[in-house]
Structures are given as C-alpha cells and as structure tokens.
Write a protein that holds these residues in place. Structure first.
Motif, PDB file in Angstrom:
ATOM      1  N   THR A 196       0.844  -1.192   0.000  1.00  0.00           N
ATOM      2  CA  THR A 196       0.000   0.000   0.000  1.00  0.00           C
ATOM      3  C   THR A 196       0.879   1.243   0.000  1.00  0.00           C
ATOM      4  O   THR A 196       2.014   1.210   0.482  1.00  0.00           O
ATOM      5  CB  THR A 196      -0.929   0.026   1.225  1.00  0.00           C
ATOM      6  OG1 THR A 196      -0.139   0.106   2.430  1.00  0.00           O
ATOM      7  CG2 THR A 196      -1.796  -1.231   1.278  1.00  0.00           C
ATOM      8  N   VAL A 245      -8.957   4.342  -3.532  1.00  0.00           N
ATOM      9  CA  VAL A 245      -7.858   3.399  -3.704  1.00  0.00           C
ATOM     10  C   VAL A 245      -7.900   2.801  -5.098  1.00  0.00           C
ATOM     11  O   VAL A 245      -8.930   2.255  -5.522  1.00  0.00           O
ATOM     12  CB  VAL A 245      -7.909   2.277  -2.648  1.00  0.00           C
ATOM     13  CG1 VAL A 245      -6.803   1.246  -2.898  1.00  0.00           C
ATOM     14  CG2 VAL A 245      -7.777   2.861  -1.243  1.00  0.00           C
ATOM     15  N   LYS A 292      -3.493   4.801  -2.539  1.00  0.00           N
ATOM     16  CA  LYS A 292      -4.554   5.648  -1.978  1.00  0.00           C
ATOM     17  C   LYS A 292      -4.319   7.093  -2.432  1.00  0.00           C
ATOM     18  O   LYS A 292      -3.257   7.665  -2.182  1.00  0.00           O
ATOM     19  CB  LYS A 292      -4.568   5.567  -0.447  1.00  0.00           C
ATOM     20  CG  LYS A 292      -5.732   6.334   0.160  1.00  0.00           C
ATOM     21  CD  LYS A 292      -5.896   6.008   1.632  1.00  0.00           C
ATOM     22  CE  LYS A 292      -4.974   6.818   2.483  1.00  0.00           C
ATOM     23  NZ  LYS A 292      -5.267   6.692   3.928  1.00  0.00           N
TER      24      LYS A 292
END
Length: 305
Positions: A216, A254, A274
């Motif tokens: 992420t 996202v 994100k």
C-alpha cells in the motif's frame, strides 16, 4: 543450540578456561554416542555440550557472547551493502585458517576420545565425534526491491572475510540461504567445512507498507487530474509506471495495480495506491475565485445531510 552455553556445561560465567575445559571433558565422556548407543536424549545433549564448548572454548567468541554481540548459536547481525566482485574468502568465518581457541588449543580430541572409543574411524570422525565444521548463522538485511527483483549483496563477517550472497527473485522475509562450505573449518583442517546460513530480513520501506502480499502507498494527485481525470506517474518496486486517474476522484480513493506487490508463498500481490489530492503550492487566483463561488452557492457541503 539457542540456550545458555554456561548452563549447558554447568559452569559459572566467571569460570576459568581450565574449569570450562574440565567440565567439557567430563560431560563429553558421559554423553558420547559410543557410550550411549540408541540414546537419543544423550545424543542431543552431547551435541549441545559440544556446541557450548565450541563457543566458550574460543576466547574471542566467548568475549563476543559475553558482550552480547553474538547469541549462543554464534549468530551475528549484518546489514547488506552493494554487490560487486566476489571477495576472496580464505579459511572459515573465524579467521583465515580457523581461529584457535584461546586457552583451549591444547585439547586433543583423539586423546580425549581415542582411548575410550577405539580411536578415529573412517571418514575422519573420531569415535562418532562430529568432525565436520560448525555451521555459521547470520542475518542479512535487504531492501524490498531486492526481495522482489533479486540481487547480489555482500556480507562481511567479524573477521573481515566477505561473501557475496545471491538474493533470489521473490525472496521471502525470513528465508534462509545456505552457502555450502563457507562455515567453520572441519576438525584439524582434514574434514568438511560447515555451511553459512544467511537469514534474509526485508527492511522497512519509506514509501510502501506491506499487507500480506499486497503493498500500500499514498499517491499525491494534482487537483486538476482529480477533477478532470488524467494520468499520473506512480512509483513501484520495479520502477515508475503511469496510472489513469478517473475524473472526479476524491482523496482516499484506492486504485489497484495488479501484480505489482510483494511475494508471499511464491505468489505476488498487488500495489494499492490511496489518492491524496494536492492543491497548488502557491495561491491560484482562478481557483480561489471558483472556490468562493461554490461556497456562496452552497454547491458543496459534504458534511450536511
């Protein structure tokens, strides 16, 4: 061994070299496999006692253990550094020809066990005494990029000897790489050397966070691209790629890049970006005017029912 070598030998931390040597002799005679055939418990204890003496019987290793620089298995912590030509390893990891055990170099294992158990056997083992050199354990810290794409990194042992370690593509955190014959030298230099067991540790990354096999990240997106849509550059572990931003995207949305994550169990995850909407660094007159008009019209009040 992963225990306390002093407890294994039954001596105090302040024991002299002679006291440690005598304790080892006594236990080795009691626990030797030839004296305890088929006794697995005695065999395991014999191995632990031998490993304990291997550590405490070497003045340098004993000092490092007492200072907390190595653990009971002789494991040191290392950070990897850039690859290059292979360093010329000479001897074992405890010196060019294997460091002498300060204060213990006069122990002759043939003398210790030969009279009791019939001397040396074929293959270099003395009455079942393991003559192969000990394995050496170390931890090598690598980058996330190295774990994904593979690399060659050099590790340096405390004696100054260096080894090049090939990091395989898709390497996992905690994976152990075995370098055969790069451990401690065999008994009297006549038998096989041990191996170097290198545990890989993936370092934290400044951009990506791991979530299983997925990665992420926060992705800054200019306001015009968020409103109108567009393409923005995205950093991945293998270089920069272009990502399409849908029109009307908000912060917190996202977007997923398939197959750009980390490896777990041989399978690769995705990269999850994100979006973080960015305003201009300096005031923009037109943007300020538009925002004022929207406020006056009450055109955008997300917190209202």
């Amino acid at each position: 061994m992963a225990g306390d070598p002093y407890k294994e030998l039954g001596v105090s931390r302040g024991a002299s070299a002679d006291e440690i040597k005598k304790a080892f002799r006594k236990l080795a005679k009691e626990l030797h496999p030839d004296k305890n055939p088929g006794n697995r418990q005695a065999d395991e204890r014999f191995k632990r006692v031998t490993a304990a003496f291997d550590l405490l019987g070497d003045a340098e290793k004993r000092a490092k253990f007492d200072r907390g620089e190595i653990d009971a298995d002789g494991r040191e912590q290392f950070r990897g550094f850039g690859g290059g030509a292979r360093g010329g390893p000479g001897g074992g990891p405890f010196g060019q020809a294997g460091a002498q055990r300060g204060g213990f170099e006069n122990i002759d294992l043939d003398d210790l066990f030969g009279g009791m158990f019939g001397g040396a056997r074929a293959g270099g083992a003395r009455g079942g005494f393991p003559s192969r050199g000990a394995d050496v354990k170390a931890t090598l810290e690598i980058s996330l990029e190295d774990s994904i794409s593979g690399a060659t990194r050099r590790i340096q042992f405390s004696d100054g000897r260096t080894l090049d370690v090939t990091i395989p593509k898709g390497a996992a955190d905690g994976q152990v790489i075995r370098l055969r014959g790069q451990g401690a030298p065999g008994a009297s230099g006549r038998s096989e050397a041990g191996d170097a067991l290198i545990t890989l540790k993936i370092a934290p990354h400044p951009v990506f966070q791991r979530d299983g096999a997925d990665l992420t990240m926060d992705l800054p997106v200019p306001l015009p691209d968020a409103v109108l849509g567009g393409k923005v550059p995205v950093r991945t572990p293998e270089g920069t790629v272009s990502m399409t931003i849908p029109a009307g995207s908000n912060s917190g949305k996202v977007l997923r890049l398939k197959g750009r994550g980390a490896f777990v169990g041989g399978k690769r995850g995705d990269l999850l970006a994100k979006l973080m909407i960015q305003l201009p660094d300096s005031p923009d007159e037109n943007l300020t005017k538009l925002a004022q008009e929207m406020r006056d019209r009450g055109a955008f009040r997300p917190w209202r029912d």
